[in-house]
Design a protein around this motif. Structure first.
Motif, mmCIF file in Angstrom:
data_model
loop_
_atom_site.group_PDB
_atom_site.id
_atom_site.type_symbol
_atom_site.label_atom_id
_atom_site.label_comp_id
_atom_site.label_asym_id
_atom_site.label_seq_id
_atom_site.Cartn_x
_atom_site.Cartn_y
_atom_site.Cartn_z
ATOM 1 N N GLN A 135 10.778 5.214 9.925
ATOM 2 C CA GLN A 135 10.004 4.701 11.055
ATOM 3 C C GLN A 135 10.500 3.334 11.533
ATOM 4 O OE1 GLN A 135 5.632 4.942 10.329
ATOM 5 N NE2 GLN A 135 6.170 6.194 8.553
ATOM 6 N N ARG A 136 11.501 2.800 10.802
ATOM 7 C CA ARG A 136 12.048 1.471 11.093
ATOM 8 C C ARG A 136 10.939 0.411 11.083
ATOM 9 N NH1 ARG A 136 17.163 2.259 12.474
ATOM 10 N NH2 ARG A 136 17.484 0.151 13.293
ATOM 11 N N LYS A 137 10.082 0.536 10.075
ATOM 12 C CA LYS A 137 8.940 -0.353 9.949
ATOM 13 C C LYS A 137 9.307 -1.562 9.085
ATOM 14 C CE LYS A 137 4.835 1.436 9.325
ATOM 15 N NZ LYS A 137 3.610 2.019 8.716
ATOM 16 N N SER A 138 8.921 -2.731 9.523
ATOM 17 C CA SER A 138 9.158 -3.963 8.777
ATOM 18 C C SER A 138 7.838 -4.524 8.256
ATOM 19 C CB SER A 138 9.843 -5.013 9.660
ATOM 20 O OG SER A 138 11.108 -4.555 10.091
ATOM 21 N N GLY A 139 7.937 -5.480 7.333
ATOM 22 C CA GLY A 139 6.738 -6.092 6.802
ATOM 23 C C GLY A 139 7.068 -7.083 5.704
ATOM 24 N N TYR A 140 6.051 -7.515 4.975
ATOM 25 C CA TYR A 140 6.266 -8.440 3.863
ATOM 26 C C TYR A 140 5.102 -8.343 2.890
ATOM 27 C CZ TYR A 140 2.862 -11.493 6.184
ATOM 28 O OH TYR A 140 1.733 -11.998 6.751
ATOM 29 N N VAL A 141 5.333 -8.836 1.682
ATOM 30 C CA VAL A 141 4.298 -8.880 0.658
ATOM 31 C C VAL A 141 4.403 -10.220 -0.060
ATOM 32 C CG1 VAL A 141 3.355 -7.852 -1.441
ATOM 33 C CG2 VAL A 141 4.413 -6.388 0.306
ATOM 34 N N THR A 142 3.278 -10.919 -0.164
ATOM 35 C CA THR A 142 3.224 -12.166 -0.921
ATOM 36 C C THR A 142 2.452 -11.911 -2.208
ATOM 37 O OG1 THR A 142 3.262 -13.502 1.092
ATOM 38 C CG2 THR A 142 2.512 -14.584 -0.921
ATOM 39 N N LEU A 143 3.097 -12.227 -3.331
ATOM 40 C CA LEU A 143 2.506 -11.984 -4.643
ATOM 41 C C LEU A 143 2.244 -13.286 -5.379
ATOM 42 C CD1 LEU A 143 4.668 -9.106 -6.196
ATOM 43 C CD2 LEU A 143 2.412 -8.898 -5.150
ATOM 44 N N ASN A 144 1.196 -13.276 -6.179
ATOM 45 C CA ASN A 144 0.959 -14.327 -7.154
ATOM 46 C C ASN A 144 0.977 -13.671 -8.530
ATOM 47 O OD1 ASN A 144 -0.047 -17.200 -7.803
ATOM 48 N ND2 ASN A 144 -1.488 -15.893 -8.886
#
Length: 371
Positions: A301-310
């Motif tokens: 789907q050519r989907k972008s994103g991000y994840v912030t972890l602690n």
């Protein structure tokens, strides 16, 4: 190469009878400049070493013939002082003028030495290595290094040959001229050091590290591990902290992680945390990181994103209790990131010299080139 090439005593002290006052003053100025240089070398005063070496050379130009050995020695001193102040190859744009000056001085010394010692003399090796180290173009460095190797090979000095070949490897290994022949320089040097030096000699230990790092880079894990373990062993025995020892530990973390040997990996995480120059209150440092798998459906789907972890880095360098603080793009990014983070390894945080658990945060970005 070392600072402090000595000029003949006669050259420093002789005053020709009947000289004018201005020449006499000039000679006194030169003698003082050279004395200042020697004092700076003795104290390890880097800034004054370069300044006094420069002054001694410039005043020496009025004292000695342009093709003299004395002027060549002064040029070598100034060039070596400059070289210590600029980063090794590849040079930054800001350092190019200084690097060019050092190379010019090495070339002057080389030309003078050829006149006085001959074209195959061992005395040529120092300026050849200096010229190679300060050559902007790798091909020029290679020519100087090949000449130095040829001279060293004709001598009976094994240590010298090993030193020259290791210098050639170090200068050319990160250039477009890296080949199997360049690779072999490191292995040749390592073999010589093993033959003539005790196992705890620093040159032998460094060569062991270099060969181990090459085996690591070529993914020859079974060859890399014993070499790097030998480096760790020798630096521990010497009670001497060195960047090679730190790097050897870091390589071993990844090598053992590749093999699923987490206990062995943990020991090297802890060792790194304790090493100088890291302070007793040093924050945790990442050692081994894997890349998350891009969810196939999102990729299509050519989907972008991000994840912030602690998460917590425990006293053994393991990641514990990861939780998502923020994300964008979909839950599959979160799942991929959480799975990936379990494989990461750190050198733990140290508080008062002891490893402790500590919190840290990272952001992982997922993106597809829309072009």
């Amino acid at each position: 190469m070392s600072h402090g090439k000595m000029l003949p005593i006669a050259c420093l002290l002789a005053l020709t009878l009947g000289t004018s006052l201005s020449v006499h003053a000039s000679e006194n100025s030169f003698t003082k400049a050279y004395s200042d240089y020697q004092a700076a070398v003795e104290k390890g005063d880097a800034a004054n070493i370069e300044a006094s070496a420069k002054a001694a050379y410039q005043l020496g130009e009025a004292q000695y013939a342009k093709d003299s050995v004395d002027l060549a020695n002064l040029a070598m001193n100034w060039a070596a002082a400059i070289e210590k102040q600029v980063a090794p190859y590849p040079f930054t744009e800001n350092n190019l003028p200084k690097t060019a000056k050092a190379n010019e001085l090495y070339q002057l010394a080389l030309a003078n030495y050829k006149v006085h010692y001959g074209k195959e003399a061992l005395e040529l090796i120092d300026p050849l290595l200096g010229a190679a180290q300060t050559a902007v173009e790798a091909k020029d460095a290679k020519n100087d290094l090949l000449t130095a190797i040829a001279i060293a090979e004709k001598s009976d000095k094994k240590k010298l040959l090993a030193d020259v070949k290791m210098a050639a490897f170090n200068r050319l290994s990160n250039t477009e001229l890296y080949t199997k022949s360049v690779r072999s320089y490191a292995y040749d040097a390592y073999d010589i050091y093993k033959e003539i030096l005790p196992e705890n000699a620093i040159d032998r230990v460094k060569a062991t590290y270099v060969v181990g790092a090459v085996e690591y880079a070529e993914k020859h894990d079974d060859k890399a591990i014993p070499l790097l373990l030998e480096v760790v062993k020798q630096f521990e025995a010497l009670n001497f902290s060195h960047p090679y020892a730190l790097s050897a530990h870091a390589y071993l973390v990844e090598l053992y992680e590749r093999q699923g040997k987490r206990d062995e990996s943990t020991a090297h995480c802890i060792a790194i945390g304790k090493m100088s120059p890291w302070a007793d209150t040093q924050e945790q440092q990442p050692l081994f990181r894997t890349v998350p798998k891009y969810p196939k459906s999102y990729l299509l789907q050519r989907k972008s994103g991000y994840v912030t972890l602690n998460f917590t880095v425990d006293e053994m360098g393991f990641v514990k209790n990861p939780e998502v603080l923020e994300s964008k793009g979909g839950v599959l990014f979160e799942k991929s990131t959480l799975k990936m983070i379990e494989e990461w390894r750190y050198a733990p945080k140290f508080d008062n010299g002891k490893p402790v658990s500590a919190q840290t945060t990272v952001r992982i970005d997922y993106y597809v080139d829309k072009s």
